[in-house]
Scaffold this motif. Structure first.
Motif, PDB file in Angstrom:
ATOM      1  N   GLN A   1       0.953  -0.922  -0.221  1.00 39.81           N
ATOM      2  CA  GLN A   1      -0.057  -0.165   0.148  1.00 39.81           C
ATOM      3  C   GLN A   1       1.071   1.132   0.135  1.00 39.81           C
ATOM      4  O   GLN A   1       2.248   1.213  -0.001  1.00 39.81           O
ATOM      5  CB  GLN A   1      -0.889  -0.138   1.166  1.00 39.81           C
ATOM      6  CG  GLN A   1      -1.861  -1.064   1.454  1.00 39.81           C
ATOM      7  CD  GLN A   1      -2.639  -1.326   0.764  1.00 39.81           C
ATOM      8  OE1 GLN A   1      -2.832   0.359  -0.108  1.00 39.81           O
ATOM      9  NE2 GLN A   1      -3.634  -2.161   0.108  1.00 39.81           N
ATOM     10  N   PRO A   2       0.390   2.486  -0.357  1.00 36.74           N
ATOM     11  CA  PRO A   2       1.501   3.723  -0.058  1.00 36.74           C
ATOM     12  C   PRO A   2       1.607   4.029   1.445  1.00 36.74           C
ATOM     13  O   PRO A   2       0.568   3.861   1.856  1.00 36.74           O
ATOM     14  CB  PRO A   2      -0.342   4.647  -1.109  1.00 36.74           C
ATOM     15  CG  PRO A   2      -1.110   4.540  -1.844  1.00 36.74           C
ATOM     16  CD  PRO A   2      -0.746   2.819  -1.165  1.00 36.74           C
ATOM     17  N   PHE A   3       2.727   4.596   0.944  1.00 39.19           N
ATOM     18  CA  PHE A   3       3.195   4.638   2.696  1.00 39.19           C
ATOM     19  C   PHE A   3       3.784   6.084   2.296  1.00 39.19           C
ATOM     20  O   PHE A   3       5.437   6.277   2.033  1.00 39.19           O
ATOM     21  CB  PHE A   3       3.767   3.733   3.289  1.00 39.19           C
ATOM     22  CG  PHE A   3       4.436   3.940   4.489  1.00 39.19           C
ATOM     23  CD1 PHE A   3       3.466   3.066   5.449  1.00 39.19           C
ATOM     24  CD2 PHE A   3       6.044   4.728   4.461  1.00 39.19           C
ATOM     25  CE1 PHE A   3       3.837   3.548   7.233  1.00 39.19           C
ATOM     26  CE2 PHE A   3       5.732   4.262   6.180  1.00 39.19           C
ATOM     27  CZ  PHE A   3       4.733   4.051   6.745  1.00 39.19           C
ATOM     28  N   HIS A   4       3.427   7.051   2.987  1.00 36.78           N
ATOM     29  CA  HIS A   4       3.551   8.788   3.089  1.00 36.78           C
ATOM     30  C   HIS A   4       3.187   9.111   3.912  1.00 36.78           C
ATOM     31  O   HIS A   4       2.326   9.455   4.194  1.00 36.78           O
ATOM     32  CB  HIS A   4       3.988   8.978   1.697  1.00 36.78           C
ATOM     33  CG  HIS A   4       2.665   9.450   1.463  1.00 36.78           C
ATOM     34  ND1 HIS A   4       1.441  11.075   1.380  1.00 36.78           N
ATOM     35  CD2 HIS A   4       1.435   8.943   1.053  1.00 36.78           C
ATOM     36  CE1 HIS A   4       0.433  10.197   0.845  1.00 36.78           C
ATOM     37  NE2 HIS A   4       0.406   9.300  -0.111  1.00 36.78           N
ATOM     38  N   PHE A   5       4.315  10.002   4.804  1.00 40.61           N
ATOM     39  CA  PHE A   5       3.842  11.091   5.596  1.00 40.61           C
ATOM     40  C   PHE A   5       4.869  12.376   5.635  1.00 40.61           C
ATOM     41  O   PHE A   5       5.322  12.321   5.673  1.00 40.61           O
ATOM     42  CB  PHE A   5       3.328  10.102   7.211  1.00 40.61           C
ATOM     43  CG  PHE A   5       4.803  10.003   7.694  1.00 40.61           C
ATOM     44  CD1 PHE A   5       5.703  10.230   8.384  1.00 40.61           C
ATOM     45  CD2 PHE A   5       5.190   8.671   7.967  1.00 40.61           C
ATOM     46  CE1 PHE A   5       6.769  10.582   8.808  1.00 40.61           C
ATOM     47  CE2 PHE A   5       6.510   8.133   8.128  1.00 40.61           C
ATOM     48  CZ  PHE A   5       7.828   8.659   8.819  1.00 40.61           C
ATOM     49  N   GLU A   6       3.659  12.962   6.128  1.00 47.28           N
ATOM     50  CA  GLU A   6       4.287  14.729   6.028  1.00 47.28           C
ATOM     51  C   GLU A   6       5.142  15.014   7.279  1.00 47.28           C
ATOM     52  O   GLU A   6       4.074  14.574   8.453  1.00 47.28           O
ATOM     53  CB  GLU A   6       3.466  15.786   5.583  1.00 47.28           C
ATOM     54  CG  GLU A   6       3.133  15.561   4.443  1.00 47.28           C
ATOM     55  CD  GLU A   6       1.285  16.711   4.150  1.00 47.28           C
ATOM     56  OE1 GLU A   6       1.219  17.427   4.743  1.00 47.28           O
ATOM     57  OE2 GLU A   6       0.851  16.552   3.257  1.00 47.28           O
TER      58      GLU A   6
END
Length: 287
Positions: free
Chosen positions: A200-205
């Motif tokens: 799954q997409p895995f990103h955070f700011e």
């Protein structure tokens, strides 16, 4: 003149605090999802919650499940009640189902749990179930048919409802040291979430918009609010605990409107009212 006892005042304060904290969960999750992918937000939340609970084990003298079967059952409960429920819930929010609608859908959970567990179903509870399901149908129809919410989003919302219902039934069967199972259950939820992360997409700011919501969900909701709920149940405030089921959807809907400007449509409001009336019939004996 009616004077509220100290014990009653503390019980009312605890209940009110829990309702506010629990109702805020959908709001902070929606905020966090604007700055992170669902699985990144959930994985980091589980890590924070698990670390918080591990630190509290000696302080609260929590006793972890002993033996193979209790440990496995606690893990299985965590997979359903925390892992699957939270995954479906966040995916529904990610697909533009509003917090108010999600809270209204989840308002049916106590009705389903009680009716499924009760062997001899009274006419009052059957009526409560019928009203709750009618309200749920209205909310789902409003979301998909009139408001244009995605079918997938509503499906994830219903799967979150199913996960919470069956997870709650599993949790109710843990009568020996239920509080001690929390670290194990969060570990199970973390492992389930970790299985999906590579796919799954895995990103955070690195921003306030992510840090504040994930800390709030990981510490305030997952740890503080959950411990507060267990405290209410342990002290036998059954009326106060069941009253939470009436209040959370409405409080979340108000927060959703004030913060995000999402107003429940008339049909959804009617559906919420039917769910609340259904809860009244289901819990009338308990109250």
């Amino acid at each position: 003149m009616f004077v509220l006892s100290k014990k009653s005042a503390l019980a009312a304060a605890s209940t009110s605090l829990f309702v506010l904290l629990w109702s805020s969960g959908a709001i902070f999750s929606k905020w966090g999802l604007a700055h992170a992918s669902p699985f990144a937000f959930l994985l980091i939340r589980f890590v924070i919650a698990l670390c918080g609970l591990v630190l509290l084990v000696p302080l609260l003298k929590l006793k972890l499940p002993k033996g193979g079967k209790p440990m496995l059952y606690a893990m299985a409960t965590g997979v359903v009640l925390l892992g699957a429920y939270q995954i479906f819930y966040l995916l529904a929010l990610e697909l533009k189902v509003t917090p108010g609608v999600m809270a209204t859908i989840m308002g049916v959970q106590p009705i389903l749990t009680v009716v499924i567990m009760e062997r001899q179903r009274s006419a009052s509870r059957i009526l409560g179930l019928a009203l709750g399901l009618a309200g749920l149908i209205m909310v789902v129809y409003q979301g998909i048919g009139l408001a244009g919410m995605s079918l997938a989003g509503m499906l994830f919302g219903l799967l979150a409802l199913a996960s919470m219902t069956f997870g709650s039934i599993m949790q109710k069967r843990i009568t020996d040291n239920p509080l001690g199972t929390l670290p194990v259950q969060y570990l199970a939820g973390l492992l389930l979430c970790g299985i999906f992360v590579p796919f799954q997409p895995f990103h955070f700011e690195h921003s306030t918009g992510f840090i504040v919501p994930v800390l709030w969900m990981g510490l305030v909701v997952s740890v503080l609010a959950t411990l507060l709920l267990y405290r209410l149940i342990a002290r036998g405030n059954l009326v106060n605990v069941t009253s939470l089921f009436y209040l959370v959807p409405a409080v979340t809907a108000v927060m959703d409107y004030l913060i995000f400007g999402n107003r429940l449509a008339a049909l959804s409001v009617l559906g919420m009212l039917l769910i609340i009336v259904g809860l009244v019939f289901v819990f009338r004996k308990s109250a």
